[in-house]
Design a protein around this motif. Structure first.
Motif, PDB file in Angstrom:
ATOM      1  N   ALA A 117       0.917  -1.154   0.083  1.00 59.06           N
ATOM      2  CA  ALA A 117      -0.048   0.010   0.002  1.00 59.06           C
ATOM      3  C   ALA A 117       1.079   1.313   0.122  1.00 59.06           C
ATOM      4  O   ALA A 117       0.282   2.203  -0.215  1.00 59.06           O
ATOM      5  CB  ALA A 117      -0.812  -0.097   1.217  1.00 59.06           C
ATOM      6  N   GLY A 118       2.052   1.204   0.254  1.00 63.03           N
ATOM      7  CA  GLY A 118       3.003   2.370   0.305  1.00 63.03           C
ATOM      8  C   GLY A 118       2.934   3.129   1.587  1.00 63.03           C
ATOM      9  O   GLY A 118       3.127   4.424   1.538  1.00 63.03           O
ATOM     10  N   ILE A 119       2.321   2.420   2.774  1.00 60.25           N
ATOM     11  CA  ILE A 119       2.165   3.078   3.894  1.00 60.25           C
ATOM     12  C   ILE A 119       2.818   2.724   5.248  1.00 60.25           C
ATOM     13  O   ILE A 119       3.494   1.407   4.768  1.00 60.25           O
ATOM     14  CB  ILE A 119       0.548   3.225   4.327  1.00 60.25           C
ATOM     15  CG1 ILE A 119       0.034   2.057   4.556  1.00 60.25           C
ATOM     16  CG2 ILE A 119      -0.141   3.943   3.164  1.00 60.25           C
ATOM     17  CD1 ILE A 119      -1.607   1.824   4.636  1.00 60.25           C
ATOM     18  N   SER A 120       2.917   3.217   6.307  1.00 60.95           N
ATOM     19  CA  SER A 120       3.681   2.302   7.378  1.00 60.95           C
ATOM     20  C   SER A 120       2.896   1.314   7.825  1.00 60.95           C
ATOM     21  O   SER A 120       1.797   1.103   7.764  1.00 60.95           O
ATOM     22  CB  SER A 120       4.029   3.671   8.117  1.00 60.95           C
ATOM     23  OG  SER A 120       2.787   3.929   8.948  1.00 60.95           O
ATOM     24  N   ARG A 121       3.848   0.315   8.747  1.00 59.38           N
ATOM     25  CA  ARG A 121       2.890  -0.497   9.242  1.00 59.38           C
ATOM     26  C   ARG A 121       2.407   0.014  10.308  1.00 59.38           C
ATOM     27  O   ARG A 121       0.845  -0.569  10.713  1.00 59.38           O
ATOM     28  CB  ARG A 121       3.931  -1.460   9.912  1.00 59.38           C
ATOM     29  CG  ARG A 121       3.287  -2.910  10.576  1.00 59.38           C
ATOM     30  CD  ARG A 121       4.461  -3.657  11.204  1.00 59.38           C
ATOM     31  NE  ARG A 121       4.241  -4.820  11.527  1.00 59.38           N
ATOM     32  CZ  ARG A 121       3.457  -5.310  12.856  1.00 59.38           C
ATOM     33  NH1 ARG A 121       3.364  -4.119  13.388  1.00 59.38           N
ATOM     34  NH2 ARG A 121       2.996  -6.192  13.286  1.00 59.38           N
TER      35      ARG A 121
END
Length: 229
Positions: free
Chosen positions: A188-192
């Protein structure tokens, strides 16, 4: 060679090869089995073979300079991995890893090029498959700047459930997404941390269920709506 849990969800998914084309590919190589977490090929490695996935699921990842791992795509039954490097002779641009036990047909680079040279329809099918993947990649890059973290995660859950999800008996109609939270973040290209927060919100809305490292999509249409927000 239809992916497990396909049902009617795959009606819009891309099917790259016909049954005859799959037979040609299988006849050009040899069967091999990889266990979960085994590497099929590594980033920077030689372009010496192509793998046709027969069963199981693989993830394609790339490392950035700062150490962040991006999940570029998943590949399942009936799909090729490693074909671009074998066609242009360059080193591998990504790593391919088995998410679960995976069976595939390993086709040497020269054998792959020979079978393409001898069968124009197969060559065209490979070209169409590559183009479809490039379009998907371009579309995803565009969406990264236009969607919220929650919408991006919902999009990844939707695409993964539709193309590679596994139907589970309990609860009825649920679809298992075989990616852990770190893999979902990379895709998703986001942080965990954002993944954890967004999954908690989706779970509170009754759209997903998470437990013991597994994520179940409970309401596919609801996830589709969230992905479009």
């Amino acid at each position: 060679m239809t992916p497990r849990g396909a049902g009617n969800r795959r009606s819009g998914a891309h099917e790259p090869f016909t049954a005859d084309e799959l037979l040609l590919l299988r006849g050009a190589g040899r069967i091999r089995v990889w266990n979960r977490h085994d590497r099929l090929m590594g980033e920077g490695g030689p372009p010496d073979s192509v793998v046709l996935v027969v069963s199981g699921l693989a993830k394609i990842t790339a490392e950035s300079d700062n150490g962040y791992t991006s999940v570029l795509a998943l590949r399942g039954p009936g799909e090729l991995v490693g074909e671009l490097s074998c066609l242009d002779g360059t080193v591998r641009s990504a790593t391919v890893t088995a998410i679960e036990r995976l069976e595939g047909v390993v086709i040497g680079a020269e054998a792959f090029q020979r079978v393409l040279s001898s069968h124009a329809t197969l060559t065209l099918a490979v070209l169409r498959s590559v183009i479809a993947r490039l379009r998907d990649s371009d579309g995803l890059r565009t969406e990264h700047g236009a969607r919220t973290a929650a919408a991006m995660l919902a999009h990844v859950l939707l695409e993964t459930a539709v193309r590679h999800g596994v139907d589970v008996p309990d609860p009825p109609g649920a679809i298992e997404v075989r990616m852990n939270q770190q893999e979902l973040a990379g895709a998703a290209g986001i942080s965990r941390e954002s993944v954890v927060r967004c999954l908690r919100a989706l779970q509170g809305s009754g759209l997903v269920s998470t437990s013991r490292g597994r994520t179940l999509v409970l309401d596919l249409q609801g996830i589709r709506r969230r992905a479009q927000e």
